[in-house]
Motif scaffolding. Structure first.
Motif, PDB file in Angstrom:
ATOM      1  N   UNK A  60       3.289  25.309 -18.126  1.00 33.69           N
ATOM      2  CA  UNK A  60       4.731  25.172 -18.339  1.00 33.69           C
ATOM      3  C   UNK A  60       5.436  26.490 -18.033  1.00 33.69           C
ATOM      4  N   UNK A  61       4.876  27.593 -18.517  1.00 34.27           N
ATOM      5  CA  UNK A  61       5.455  28.911 -18.259  1.00 34.27           C
ATOM      6  C   UNK A  61       5.487  29.204 -16.762  1.00 34.27           C
ATOM      7  N   UNK A  62       4.400  28.889 -16.075  1.00 31.75           N
ATOM      8  CA  UNK A  62       4.323  29.120 -14.626  1.00 31.75           C
ATOM      9  C   UNK A  62       5.405  28.331 -13.889  1.00 31.75           C
ATOM     10  N   UNK A  63       5.553  27.050 -14.258  1.00 36.42           N
ATOM     11  CA  UNK A  63       6.569  26.208 -13.627  1.00 36.42           C
ATOM     12  C   UNK A  63       7.965  26.778 -13.865  1.00 36.42           C
ATOM     13  N   UNK A  64       8.220  27.183 -15.101  1.00 31.38           N
ATOM     14  CA  UNK A  64       9.539  27.707 -15.455  1.00 31.38           C
ATOM     15  C   UNK A  64       9.842  29.007 -14.718  1.00 31.38           C
ATOM     16  N   UNK A  65       8.837  29.866 -14.596  1.00 28.28           N
ATOM     17  CA  UNK A  65       9.045  31.133 -13.899  1.00 28.28           C
ATOM     18  C   UNK A  65       9.374  30.905 -12.426  1.00 28.28           C
ATOM     19  N   UNK A  66       8.670  29.956 -11.809  1.00 21.04           N
ATOM     20  CA  UNK A  66       8.922  29.678 -10.396  1.00 21.04           C
ATOM     21  C   UNK A  66      10.323  29.121 -10.201  1.00 21.04           C
ATOM     22  N   UNK A  67      10.742  28.223 -11.119  1.00 19.09           N
ATOM     23  CA  UNK A  67      12.088  27.670 -11.033  1.00 19.09           C
ATOM     24  C   UNK A  67      13.131  28.756 -11.274  1.00 19.09           C
ATOM     25  N   UNK A  68      12.831  29.669 -12.219  1.00 13.68           N
ATOM     26  CA  UNK A  68      13.765  30.750 -12.542  1.00 13.68           C
ATOM     27  C   UNK A  68      13.961  31.689 -11.354  1.00 13.68           C
ATOM     28  N   UNK A  69      12.923  31.861 -10.545  1.00 12.53           N
ATOM     29  CA  UNK A  69      13.013  32.756  -9.391  1.00 12.53           C
ATOM     30  C   UNK A  69      14.048  32.303  -8.370  1.00 12.53           C
ATOM     31  N   UNK A  70      14.381  30.998  -8.378  1.00 14.62           N
ATOM     32  CA  UNK A  70      15.408  30.506  -7.455  1.00 14.62           C
ATOM     33  C   UNK A  70      16.705  30.182  -8.208  1.00 14.62           C
ATOM     34  N   UNK A  71      16.821  30.693  -9.455  1.00 15.38           N
ATOM     35  CA  UNK A  71      18.058  30.573 -10.200  1.00 15.38           C
ATOM     36  C   UNK A  71      18.172  29.401 -11.146  1.00 15.38           C
ATOM     37  N   UNK A  72      17.112  28.563 -11.238  1.00 12.44           N
ATOM     38  CA  UNK A  72      17.175  27.410 -12.140  1.00 12.44           C
ATOM     39  C   UNK A  72      16.664  27.835 -13.510  1.00 12.44           C
ATOM     40  N   UNK A  73      17.592  28.376 -14.328  1.00 14.56           N
ATOM     41  CA  UNK A  73      17.185  28.921 -15.616  1.00 14.56           C
ATOM     42  C   UNK A  73      18.424  29.129 -16.484  1.00 14.56           C
ATOM     43  N   UNK A  74      18.245  29.075 -17.806  1.00 12.05           N
ATOM     44  CA  UNK A  74      19.322  29.432 -18.704  1.00 12.05           C
ATOM     45  C   UNK A  74      19.578  30.943 -18.596  1.00 12.05           C
ATOM     46  N   UNK A  75      20.831  31.367 -18.683  1.00 13.11           N
ATOM     47  CA  UNK A  75      21.122  32.800 -18.565  1.00 13.11           C
ATOM     48  C   UNK A  75      20.580  33.614 -19.738  1.00 13.11           C
TER      49      UNK A  75
END
Length: 261
Positions: free
Chosen positions: A148-163
């Motif tokens: 889950x952490x890995x998926x979230x980090x990859x998504x965050x790298x392209x801006x898909x993340x809570x600020x």
């Protein structure tokens, strides 16, 4: 390199078709894989316990797994241990251009993003598929929370993340409300899905504070074990069978163990 050569020779001897160890001779990639995973966990456990002496031996066991897989591959004319070493050396140099070439990276955060970008480019070059997802390359065999952490980090790298963490906390409250709805509805399948959603967001909260959820739960498991065993010892000293102890007594003893810590 002398000791590595010795280890490779030991592995060859163990796999010798006539004079080797019967158990080692029978192993395949598939049968050895669970041991590889187990040894990885034992390395992590030694680190968690800060047992440096034990870590030395566990790292040796993990290295032996690499040697074992490499020997099987060599026997099947795929690759050998030297090929493995050469491949990882080439990869590390390619993925650290700021160290081994003229590229400049100022922070660990920038490096993490650059690392993922390089990996994406590698996958595109390898597959030739321009529609490759940024989420690819994460092993399905990883523990669910770590994945889950890995998926979230990859998504965050392209801006898909809570600020920030505030949005994550609000989402946890939302997911908890949905869990409660499904508990009341009695739909086991939907409840499973909602609990999964909540755990996924909790992992995201951990990520926001650079906390590994697997390590956090491991620590909590150890704490629970320690306190529960304290309850057992207290009951044993009082001649009380734990199976007949009332919940209030168990709860009181739990709080006592907690205070003692």
């Amino acid at each position: 390199m002398g000791n590595i050569k010795k280890l490779l020779k030991i592995m060859e001897a163990l796999r010798h078709p006539e004079d080797g160890c019967p158990w080692d001779r029978e192993q395949t990639f598939s049968t050895i894989a669970p041991y590889t995973i187990e040894e990885s966990y034992e390395v992590a456990d030694a680190i968690h316990r800060n047992d440096i002496e034990e870590l030395k031996y566990e790292l040796g066991d993990l290295l032996f797994q690499v040697v074992f897989h490499s020997q099987i591959a060599k026997e099947q004319d795929h690759f050998n241990f030297n090929d493995v070493v050469e491949a990882v050396c080439e990869k590390m140099e390619r993925r650290h251009p700021h160290v081994f070439s003229d590229s400049k990276i100022e922070s660990a955060k920038e490096q993490a993003k650059a690392w993922e970008q390089i990996k994406t480019e590698e996958r595109l070059k390898k597959s030739g598929d321009k529609t490759t997802s940024v989420l690819e390359g994460i092993s399905m065999r990883m523990p669910a929370m770590s994945r889950a952490i890995k998926l979230q980090k990859k998504a965050a790298n392209v801006g898909f993340d809570w600020p920030d963490h505030i949005g994550v906390i609000e989402k946890i409250r939302e997911e908890l409300d949905e869990v409660i709805v499904e508990i009341e509805a009695g739909d086991q399948q939907k409840l499973t899905a909602e609990i999964g959603d909540m755990l996924f967001v909790i992992a995201n909260l951990a990520r926001k504070f650079n906390i590994d959820p697997e390590s956090a739960v491991t620590s909590t498991n150890a704490k629970f074990e320690r306190r529960f065993k304290s309850i057992e010892n207290e009951l044993r000293s009082s001649g009380i069978d734990i199976n007949s102890a009332e919940l209030q007594l168990l709860d009181d003893l739990w709080n006592k163990a907690k205070e003692q810590e």
